[in-house]
Scaffold this motif. Structure first.
Motif, PDB file in Angstrom:
ATOM      1  N   LEU A  83       0.818  -1.209   0.000  1.00  0.00           N
ATOM      2  CA  LEU A  83       0.000   0.000   0.000  1.00  0.00           C
ATOM      3  C   LEU A  83       0.853   1.261   0.000  1.00  0.00           C
ATOM      4  O   LEU A  83       0.485   2.262  -0.614  1.00  0.00           O
ATOM      5  N   ALA A  84       1.988   1.219   0.668  1.00  0.00           N
ATOM      6  CA  ALA A  84       2.868   2.396   0.674  1.00  0.00           C
ATOM      7  C   ALA A  84       3.382   2.681  -0.735  1.00  0.00           C
ATOM      8  O   ALA A  84       3.438   3.843  -1.173  1.00  0.00           O
ATOM      9  N   ALA A  85       3.740   1.634  -1.465  1.00  0.00           N
ATOM     10  CA  ALA A  85       4.202   1.815  -2.838  1.00  0.00           C
ATOM     11  C   ALA A  85       3.079   2.325  -3.729  1.00  0.00           C
ATOM     12  O   ALA A  85       3.314   3.161  -4.616  1.00  0.00           O
ATOM     13  N   ALA A  86       1.871   1.832  -3.502  1.00  0.00           N
ATOM     14  CA  ALA A  86       0.729   2.317  -4.277  1.00  0.00           C
ATOM     15  C   ALA A  86       0.555   3.815  -4.089  1.00  0.00           C
ATOM     16  O   ALA A  86       0.393   4.574  -5.059  1.00  0.00           O
ATOM     17  N   ARG A  87       0.604   4.260  -2.831  1.00  0.00           N
ATOM     18  CA  ARG A  87       0.479   5.695  -2.559  1.00  0.00           C
ATOM     19  C   ARG A  87       1.605   6.481  -3.222  1.00  0.00           C
ATOM     20  O   ARG A  87       1.377   7.550  -3.803  1.00  0.00           O
ATOM     21  N   ALA A  88       2.807   5.959  -3.138  1.00  0.00           N
ATOM     22  CA  ALA A  88       3.968   6.656  -3.704  1.00  0.00           C
ATOM     23  C   ALA A  88       3.844   6.825  -5.211  1.00  0.00           C
ATOM     24  O   ALA A  88       4.356   7.799  -5.776  1.00  0.00           O
ATOM     25  N   HIS A  89       3.161   5.898  -5.861  1.00  0.00           N
ATOM     26  CA  HIS A  89       3.000   5.957  -7.312  1.00  0.00           C
ATOM     27  C   HIS A  89       1.639   6.512  -7.730  1.00  0.00           C
ATOM     28  O   HIS A  89       1.285   6.448  -8.912  1.00  0.00           O
ATOM     29  N   GLY A  90       0.902   7.061  -6.759  1.00  0.00           N
ATOM     30  CA  GLY A  90      -0.363   7.703  -7.080  1.00  0.00           C
ATOM     31  C   GLY A  90      -1.471   6.752  -7.466  1.00  0.00           C
ATOM     32  O   GLY A  90      -2.400   7.129  -8.196  1.00  0.00           O
ATOM     33  N   VAL A  91      -1.415   5.514  -6.976  1.00  0.00           N
ATOM     34  CA  VAL A  91      -2.438   4.511  -7.292  1.00  0.00           C
ATOM     35  C   VAL A  91      -3.420   4.414  -6.126  1.00  0.00           C
ATOM     36  O   VAL A  91      -3.008   4.194  -4.974  1.00  0.00           O
ATOM     37  N   THR A  92      -4.697   4.571  -6.407  1.00  0.00           N
ATOM     38  CA  THR A  92      -5.746   4.386  -5.416  1.00  0.00           C
ATOM     39  C   THR A  92      -6.025   2.894  -5.270  1.00  0.00           C
ATOM     40  O   THR A  92      -6.139   2.176  -6.265  1.00  0.00           O
ATOM     41  N   VAL A  93      -6.119   2.419  -4.017  1.00  0.00           N
ATOM     42  CA  VAL A  93      -6.403   1.002  -3.762  1.00  0.00           C
ATOM     43  C   VAL A  93      -7.719   0.893  -2.987  1.00  0.00           C
ATOM     44  O   VAL A  93      -7.868   1.494  -1.923  1.00  0.00           O
ATOM     45  N   CYS A  94      -8.646   0.129  -3.546  1.00  0.00           N
ATOM     46  CA  CYS A  94      -9.954  -0.060  -2.923  1.00  0.00           C
ATOM     47  C   CYS A  94     -10.225  -1.549  -2.737  1.00  0.00           C
ATOM     48  O   CYS A  94      -9.559  -2.399  -3.339  1.00  0.00           O
ATOM     49  N   GLY A  95     -11.221  -1.855  -1.907  1.00  0.00           N
ATOM     50  CA  GLY A  95     -11.586  -3.242  -1.651  1.00  0.00           C
ATOM     51  C   GLY A  95     -13.072  -3.470  -1.768  1.00  0.00           C
ATOM     52  O   GLY A  95     -13.823  -2.599  -2.227  1.00  0.00           O
ATOM     53  N   THR A  96     -13.490  -4.637  -1.344  1.00  0.00           N
ATOM     54  CA  THR A  96     -14.901  -5.015  -1.374  1.00  0.00           C
ATOM     55  C   THR A  96     -15.240  -5.741  -0.081  1.00  0.00           C
ATOM     56  O   THR A  96     -14.350  -6.137   0.677  1.00  0.00           O
ATOM     57  N   ALA A  97     -16.508  -5.974   0.135  1.00  0.00           N
ATOM     58  CA  ALA A  97     -16.925  -6.821   1.243  1.00  0.00           C
ATOM     59  C   ALA A  97     -16.557  -8.273   0.932  1.00  0.00           C
ATOM     60  O   ALA A  97     -16.293  -8.642  -0.221  1.00  0.00           O
ATOM     61  N   SER A  98     -16.534  -9.103   1.977  1.00  0.00           N
ATOM     62  CA  SER A  98     -16.262 -10.529   1.802  1.00  0.00           C
ATOM     63  C   SER A  98     -16.926 -11.281   2.941  1.00  0.00           C
ATOM     64  O   SER A  98     -16.727 -10.947   4.108  1.00  0.00           O
ATOM     65  N   SER A  99     -17.718 -12.272   2.618  1.00  0.00           N
ATOM     66  CA  SER A  99     -18.444 -13.029   3.642  1.00  0.00           C
ATOM     67  C   SER A  99     -17.552 -14.105   4.246  1.00  0.00           C
ATOM     68  O   SER A  99     -16.786 -14.774   3.538  1.00  0.00           O
ATOM     69  N   SER A 100     -17.680 -14.308   5.547  1.00  0.00           N
ATOM     70  CA  SER A 100     -16.933 -15.370   6.223  1.00  0.00           C
ATOM     71  C   SER A 100     -17.666 -16.708   6.177  1.00  0.00           C
ATOM     72  O   SER A 100     -17.120 -17.733   6.587  1.00  0.00           O
ATOM     73  N   THR A 101     -18.894 -16.709   5.655  1.00  0.00           N
ATOM     74  CA  THR A 101     -19.670 -17.953   5.635  1.00  0.00           C
ATOM     75  C   THR A 101     -19.047 -19.035   4.756  1.00  0.00           C
ATOM     76  O   THR A 101     -18.926 -20.193   5.187  1.00  0.00           O
ATOM     77  N   PRO A 102     -18.632 -18.748   3.510  1.00  0.00           N
ATOM     78  CA  PRO A 102     -18.070 -19.821   2.677  1.00  0.00           C
ATOM     79  C   PRO A 102     -16.858 -20.530   3.282  1.00  0.00           C
ATOM     80  O   PRO A 102     -16.783 -21.764   3.227  1.00  0.00           O
ATOM     81  N   PRO A 103     -15.885 -19.810   3.885  1.00  0.00           N
ATOM     82  CA  PRO A 103     -14.773 -20.555   4.487  1.00  0.00           C
ATOM     83  C   PRO A 103     -15.181 -21.409   5.679  1.00  0.00           C
ATOM     84  O   PRO A 103     -14.584 -22.464   5.922  1.00  0.00           O
ATOM     85  N   VAL A 104     -16.192 -20.971   6.419  1.00  0.00           N
ATOM     86  CA  VAL A 104     -16.700 -21.803   7.520  1.00  0.00           C
ATOM     87  C   VAL A 104     -17.244 -23.120   6.958  1.00  0.00           C
ATOM     88  O   VAL A 104     -16.948 -24.213   7.458  1.00  0.00           O
TER      89      VAL A 104
END
Length: 314
Positions: A83-104
């Protein structure tokens, strides 16, 4: 219109699970052989969507992709992205939700498959082999040991209790109140949990404190009739030590969904050891999660194009 690359779309479903009309989206189903191949393929893309930690994005990748503006990962945590490198290169990093049900659910699929010898018995039935050759291990009255009692571990504990198991849990900062809330009891030490459990299931986050947490010494504490299940991260368990313990029969078997190298090399012992039930990192791979990942990835792209990015990773 920005160009968007969707990586590691093994099943080829990503583009059909969301409306990508605001970008020119391309799906890549196969893994790239090396970093040079990855950079060559992505050089002209401004947006990249990645699936969990399948394709790492270290600092040197960001440095070699000058056109990259937005990186989206499934889930809100990805240890393979600098993430630090992403910021240094001006790249925005986003995510999504993820359910814990499938791994259970997959955790319990592995436990049940191991203890009832489903591969052996189903294979014999299909091939005309012996009609019944194994004795299943009962879960009722046995001890389920959980390394980690977070979102996933807690739900695994609840299912264990429903099977009538004695559930014991350990992590460095686990409290009696936390274990009592899910009908479990705290183990005084990691070693105590390993020595008394019939099934040990790993549900810890990988960190410098948990890397190699289960090694040769710890595996030697387990009963020869006990099973180890790991749907968390491979590096929490010393892989060479685990192979040795399984090959020597020092533990009864292992259910594995995570590996140091993915995809698992063709000649790896985990592919052939008879007391291993292995799946190709399917813990989070379900209709529910994939639908969420790609719909929210598109939402992240839309928000970025509207100059109001959401679900930022920092």
């Amino acid at each position: 219109m920005l160009r968007c690359a969707v990586l590691d779309d093994y099943q080829g479903v990503a583009l059909g699970l969301a409306d990508w009309s605001r970008v020119r989206a391309t799906s890549f189903r196969e893994r790239f052989a090396d970093q040079d191949a990855l950079v060559a393929a992505l050089l002209d893309y401004e947006v990249v969507v990645i699936m969990r930690e399948r394709t790492p994005f270290p600092a040197e990748v960001f440095a070699r992709l000058p056109n990259l503006r937005l990186l989206i990962t499934s889930g809100m945590r990805n240890a393979a992205v600098d993430l630090a490198a992403a910021r240094a290169h001006g790249v925005t990093v986003c995510g999504t939700a993820s359910s814990s049900t499938p791994p259970v659910e997959l955790t319990w699929a592995l436990i049940l498959g191991l203890t009832r010898h489903l591969l052996t018995e189903a294979g014999a039935l299909r091939s005309g082999g012996p009609w019944q050759s194994t004795l299943g291990t009962d879960l009722h009255g046995r001890t389920l040991g959980l390394l980690g009692l977070g979102k996933i571990g807690s739900r695994v504990a609840e299912v264990g209790r429903a099977f009538g198991m004695d559930v014991v849990a350990w992590s460095r900062h686990l409290t009696e109140e936390r274990t009592a809330a899910v009908g479990a009891r705290p183990a005084p030490t990691k070693e105590a949990l390993l020595s008394e459990s019939d099934i040990v299931s790993v549900h810890l986050v990988l960190s410098e404190r948990t890397r190699g947490l289960i090694g040769e010494r710890e595996l030697a504490l387990m009963r020869p009739t006990a099973y180890l299940v790991n749907t968390a991260r491979a590096a929490i368990v010393d892989q060479d030590a685990l192979v040795s313990a399984l090959a020597a029969g020092r533990i009864a078997g292992a259910g594995l969904d995570v590996f140091d190298i993915e995809p698992l090399p063709a000649g790896h012992p985990f592919r052939t050891l008879p007391n291993v039930l292995a799946t190709p990192h399917l813990g989070y791979v379900s209709e529910l999660n994939y639908g969420t990942y790609f719909r929210e990835a598109v939402q992240d792209i839309d928000a970025f194009l509207d100059q109001a990015p959401i679900r930022l990773l920092t």
